[in-house]
Design a protein around this motif. Structure first.
Motif, PDB file in Angstrom:
ATOM      1  N   ASN A  45      -3.465  15.207  -5.193  1.00 29.69           N
ATOM      2  CA  ASN A  45      -3.095  14.364  -6.255  1.00 29.69           C
ATOM      3  C   ASN A  45      -3.973  12.987  -6.061  1.00 29.69           C
ATOM      4  N   PRO A  71      -6.920  -0.263   0.560  1.00 31.20           N
ATOM      5  CA  PRO A  71      -7.152   0.894  -0.379  1.00 31.20           C
ATOM      6  C   PRO A  71      -7.389   0.262  -1.754  1.00 31.20           C
ATOM      7  N   SER A  72      -7.997   1.018  -2.491  1.00 30.43           N
ATOM      8  CA  SER A  72      -8.078   0.631  -3.729  1.00 30.43           C
ATOM      9  C   SER A  72      -7.026   0.691  -4.877  1.00 30.43           C
ATOM     10  N   ASP A  73      -6.118   1.577  -4.242  1.00 29.69           N
ATOM     11  CA  ASP A  73      -4.957   1.871  -5.221  1.00 29.69           C
ATOM     12  C   ASP A  73      -3.734   2.416  -4.329  1.00 29.69           C
ATOM     13  N   GLY A  74      -2.630   2.577  -4.757  1.00 29.96           N
ATOM     14  CA  GLY A  74      -1.407   3.114  -3.747  1.00 29.96           C
ATOM     15  C   GLY A  74      -0.898   4.166  -4.575  1.00 29.96           C
ATOM     16  N   PRO A  75      -0.031   4.934  -3.831  1.00 22.07           N
ATOM     17  CA  PRO A  75       0.842   5.820  -4.480  1.00 22.07           C
ATOM     18  C   PRO A  75       1.914   5.539  -5.627  1.00 22.07           C
ATOM     19  N   ARG A  80       1.751  11.008 -10.967  1.00 24.33           N
ATOM     20  CA  ARG A  80       0.435  11.641 -10.439  1.00 24.33           C
ATOM     21  C   ARG A  80       0.698  11.695  -8.904  1.00 24.33           C
ATOM     22  N   THR A  81       1.669  11.407  -8.195  1.00 24.12           N
ATOM     23  CA  THR A  81       1.480  11.673  -6.788  1.00 24.12           C
ATOM     24  C   THR A  81       2.677  12.581  -6.300  1.00 24.12           C
ATOM     25  N   GLN A  82       3.089  13.132  -7.332  1.00 26.15           N
ATOM     26  CA  GLN A  82       4.168  14.264  -6.827  1.00 26.15           C
ATOM     27  C   GLN A  82       4.308  15.457  -7.881  1.00 26.15           C
ATOM     28  N   ASP A  83       4.303  16.472  -7.273  1.00 28.90           N
ATOM     29  CA  ASP A  83       4.026  17.818  -7.945  1.00 28.90           C
ATOM     30  C   ASP A  83       5.298  18.184  -8.792  1.00 28.90           C
ATOM     31  N   HIS A 143      10.133  12.850   3.003  1.00 25.16           N
ATOM     32  CA  HIS A 143       8.902  12.154   2.798  1.00 25.16           C
ATOM     33  C   HIS A 143       9.355  10.598   3.562  1.00 25.16           C
ATOM     34  N   ALA A 161       0.873  -1.240   0.118  1.00 21.80           N
ATOM     35  CA  ALA A 161       0.071  -0.048   0.013  1.00 21.80           C
ATOM     36  C   ALA A 161       0.769   1.193  -0.194  1.00 21.80           C
ATOM     37  N   TRP A 218      -4.344   7.576  -0.973  1.00 19.65           N
ATOM     38  CA  TRP A 218      -3.181   6.465  -1.136  1.00 19.65           C
ATOM     39  C   TRP A 218      -2.190   6.752  -0.099  1.00 19.65           C
ATOM     40  N   ARG A 256      -4.459   7.943   7.210  1.00 17.45           N
ATOM     41  CA  ARG A 256      -5.360   6.921   7.821  1.00 17.45           C
ATOM     42  C   ARG A 256      -5.397   7.044   9.554  1.00 17.45           C
ATOM     43  N   LEU A 310      -0.853   6.500   3.486  1.00 19.92           N
ATOM     44  CA  LEU A 310      -1.283   5.572   4.701  1.00 19.92           C
ATOM     45  C   LEU A 310      -1.018   6.505   5.996  1.00 19.92           C
TER      46      LEU A 310
END
Lengths: 677, 187
Positions: free
Chosen positions: B112, A154-158, A582-585, A304, A72, B81, B86, B83
């Motif tokens: 995002n 979760p339905s998807d991950g980063p 998608r998950t990072q600017d 991060h 995940a 997405w 949560r 964690l």
């Protein structure tokens, strides 16, 4: 299901490792056979269990089982399969799982390869490796558990960190690094085992250890070079080394391991430097753990990583145990580790090795100081400081020059003793060539003293080392009438350790040349171009042909197609790109590199107009960069050649009461090729 | 085994360990934000999940920073997405409902993410007491200088950013920061 399988495998593996360590203490009393069998059994079972856990994780990643916390955290349905699999080592928990697996692999290989070796040394080594494994398994079962349960699923991950899914070298660099880094546990385990078993005074353990160290060193060298290459190909600044704590963490143990690979020869030949060698082995391992601590625990971590949690304290406890146990054992047994020999003459190969060790250790302390200084400064004075490139360059460049010089001198000098006339005869020609190169370099290229000395010393080293092959092969040709190629191959085959070593020298010189040339003669130019406009850098004309976009499942890609021209003729096209995940600017660049043996043209897309009318391009030319990667290959080849040779069986040369009675020429030196001096 | 030497050598290791122990107490990831003390970036975002609160906006309604002035505003950036998001979901929802009726507004800005996934996430986490907003092109996240999710910003009644919290926020911290902003004199 997969999650439980993986977790249980780790839990049982921890039990097996702990059982092995405890049971060995009892089995030791029942004789060596029982002890050996017990340790072998535990190590093999451990390997099986960690393999099962790794397979479970790979299966979880590939099947997008987002109920597994690690999946995940790093998985995503849109990530390509290849990067999904290698995200196994893309974040903390997975990398520790991979670490534990590599460690159990090394343990299994060591115990299996040495199963015929009598005595307690190998079982104890196995126990030490089981103990180290237990630590990593505690992490995996507790604070760094990759198989945690996530509900609701979760339905998807980063997806993995975009930087880590942008290049294939991500599949090469980390595994090599782990093989090298974790591989340094093997010599450490041997050293601890020898100290505990009271066998540190004889050199058997050292002979067994050398090849494992060489193997791990080869992997570590390859990993460092691959890491440089990765950073060059992905980060977009055209550099490959920034003295970042993470880079230093991999370089520190390399320095001490390199020192060890040289000083071990002095112990093998002369029975000297025993205590020093044990210290080098222990330091190498301590530095790998320190490096891991610094980069994983949040002390000098990257951004991060919200999930570091308590892992730092576990690592701290482990470092404390490793450090205190090693220091106590080594110091407590220091009398058994007293050397037998002494230096006979100032001009001899031993002296060069001593100096080489001195400089490598100084190098290590310099880098360590630079890495830890911000921490010390904050602890002592409460100020935040950062140590950057100028410090490292000023401190290490003279050391690099000295090491290059020694790299040439060492092979030219015989063991035990030599005289000035002999040394002069051997070093005269390379010295003159180096001087000529220095003068030419100063007249034609640059007056930068660092650059001139780098090129001069590199030339000196390469001439000296190549000359060893040349003289050896020539002597064979005279003695056996062999063809040049045959003579060379047979020369190397007859003494693989020696010529593998020289090959590694040539590789290091190649890296040094690449680094020196690309940093001194680097040219950089930024320009914002409209379509059809041109910029010029170092004789290249670059024209912006088109700016295009492309949607991929996991990212959007913007590319600039650049026409590369030289003297008005088109010589190729390059397309530097920018990737938006998608998950990072922040976009992740994919620089475009045109690589030729004499140098690279490196283009990076810095910015673009959304309407496609213009793009900002950074163009960099860096001479000789490819020789860094080629040098890395040569180093690995050298390590392989040296590894393929038989282990040294001969006893070290004993100190004679009167060295005059036994002139060097009659010593049983195991140098198979005719002497050349 | 020479115990005297062994003990002296062992003692040498202690300062090194002490230094590393000190290293663990600091947080190099604490990124200083220039925002506190400045006016909150203006935003104008669409509600995609109303939340169960009493004065919940309707779906598709726009929420503007300017309209929220006079309230203590808690802006939480999150994603389905993520964690750690949560872990902070329950405290956020709970604390938000505790301040209902006072001049405190919570907004969740999704970062995002795919709207369907975000909706399902809220559903699976057992609903949310405050509205969730869409941030097309992560403009607002960029204005706030969001480095990663989760991040939470506290804005005073005068519209000034008071503080920022990185990582999953505990209920205790939420409550403390809101209370201190409520205690400040109204502009």
């Amino acid at each position: 299901m997969t999650r439980l399988l993986g977790y249980d495998a780790l839990a049982v593996a921890l039990a097996v490792a702990l059982f092995g360590v405890l049971a060995a203490a009892f089995a030791a009393r029942r004789g060596e056979a029982a002890l050996g069998a017990l340790v072998r059994g535990c190590v093999f079972t451990l390997f099986g269990l960690t393999s099962a856990a790794v397979l479970a994780m790979v299966y979880g990643l590939v099947s997008h089982d987002f109920s597994i916390s690690y999946v995940a955290q790093v998985g995503s349905r849109s990530t390509p399969l290849f990067f999904t699999i290698i995200s196994l080592w893309g974040a903390l928990e997975g990398s520790i799982l991979f670490w534990a697996w590599v460690l159990s692999l090394w343990a299994m290989l060591v115990v299996w390869r040495n199963r015929e070796v009598p005595g307690r040394l190998i079982p104890y080594t196995g126990v030490a490796l089981l103990g180290i494994s237990a630590f990593f398994l505690i992490l995996l079962v507790g604070p760094a558990n990759p198989f945690g349960l996530v509900t609701p699923v979760p339905s998807d991950g980063p997806g993995p960190n975009p930087l880590l899914q942008n290049h294939v070298l991500m599949a090469v660099h980390p595994p090599l690094l782990y093989l090298g880094y974790v591989g340094m546990s093997v010599p450490f385990a041997f050293a601890i085992a020898a100290l505990v078993a009271g066998e540190a005074g004889n050199d058997t353990w050292l002979r067994l250890t050398r090849r494992w160290t060489l193997l791990a060193w080869g992997f570590l060298s390859a990993a460092i070079i691959a890491g440089m290459w990765w950073s060059y190909e992905v980060l977009g600044w055209g550099g490959y080394w920034a003295w970042d704590p993470v880079e230093n963490a991999s370089f520190l143990p390399w320095l001490t391991a390199t020192a060890f690979l040289h000083s071990v020869m002095v112990q093998e030949r002369r029975g000297m430097l025993r205590l020093w060698n044990v210290n080098l082995i222990v330091s190498t391992y301590a530095l790998t753990i320190l490096g891991t601590f610094l980069t994983r625990s949040g002390v000098l971590s990257s951004v991060h990583a919200f999930t570091t949690g308590t892992i730092g304290y576990y690592f701290l406890a482990f470092i404390a145990v490793v450090l205190i146990v090693s220091l106590v054992l080594v110091a407590g047994h220091s009398e058994e580790l007293r050397g037998e020999g002494r230096l006979d003459a100032p001009i001899a190969r031993e002296t060069v090795f001593l100096l080489n060790n001195l400089f490598l250790t100084a190098f290590m302390f310099t880098v360590l100081l630079g890495t830890l200084f911000p921490l010390v400064a904050e602890a002592v004075r409460g100020v935040k400081v950062s140590v950057g490139e100028p410090f490292y360059n000023r401190m290490t460049l003279p050391l690099c020059a000295a090491l290059l010089f020694l790299m040439g001198v060492g092979p030219a000098l015989p063991w035990r003793r030599s005289d000035l006339a002999q040394a002069r005869a051997k070093l005269m020609m390379p010295g003159i060539v180096a001087l000529v190169v220095a003068v030419l370099c100063a007249i034609l290229l640059t007056r930068n003293p660092y650059a001139v000395s780098a090129f001069a010393f590199a030339t000196f080293a390469i001439v000296c080392n190549v000359r060893e092959y040349w003289l050896g092969a020539a002597a064979r040709r005279r003695a056996h009438g062999e063809a040049p190629a045959t003579a060379l191959v047979k020369l190397i085959a007859a003494n693989r350790r020696r010529y593998g070593g020289y090959l590694a020298h040539i590789g290091v010189v190649s890296v040094a040349l690449g680094v020196a040339a690309s940093s001194v003669f680097r040219k950089e130019h930024d320009a914002t171009l409209k379509r059809g406009e041109k910029m010029t850098v170092a004789g290249f004309e670059l024209q912006l042909d088109s700016l295009w976009g492309r949607e991929e499942p996991q990212r959007a890609v913007i590319g600039a197609t650049m026409r590369v021209m030289r003297d008005g003729r088109e010589v190729g096209r390059l397309t530097p790109r920018m990737n938006f995940y998608r998950t990072q600017d922040q976009p992740v660049p994919t620089p475009a590199v045109r690589s030729r043996p004499w140098g690279d043209l490196y283009l990076n897309l810095l910015a673009f107009e959304p309407n496609g009318s213009s793009a900002t391009i950074r163009a960099i030319t860096e001479p000789l960069v490819p020789w860094i990667w080629i040098g890395g290959g040569i180093i690995c080849l050298g390590a392989l050649v040296a590894l393929s040779g038989p282990a040294r069986k001969r006893a070290p040369i004993r100190e004679t009461s009167d060295p005059e009675r036994e002139p060097p020429s009659s010593l049983p030196l195991p140098e198979l090729e005719p002497r050349t001096a | 085994m020479n115990w005297k030497r062994a003990i002296i050598a062992g003692a040498v290791g202690i300062p090194v360990i002490a230094l590393l122990r000190f290293g663990l107490t600091r947080d190099p990831r604490a990124i200083a934000s220039p925002l506190p003390g400045r006016a909150a970036p203006a935003f104008d975002l669409t509600v995609f999940a109303s939340g169960s609160g009493a004065n919940a906006p309707s779906l598709g309604q726009r929420v503007r920073m300017n309209d929220l002035r006079g309230n203590v505003v808690v802006v939480n950036f999150w994603a389905s997405w993520c964690l750690p998001c949560r872990d902070e979901h329950a405290p956020l929802s709970e604390v938000a409902s505790r301040y209902e009726g006072q001049s405190v507004r919570f907004v969740g800005v999704v970062y995002n993410d795919v709207t369907a996934n975000a909706l399902r996430w809220i559903d699976e986490m057992g609903g949310q007491t405050y509205p969730a907003l869409l941030d097309p092109g992560t403009r607002t996240a960029i204005d706030f200088g969001v480095y990663g999710v989760p991040e939470t910003f506290f804005i005073g009644r005068d519209g000034t950013v008071a503080s920022k919290f990185v990582g999953p926020i505990p209920a205790r911290v939420l409550q403390q920061r809101i209370d201190s902003l409520l205690a400040a004199p109204a502009p």
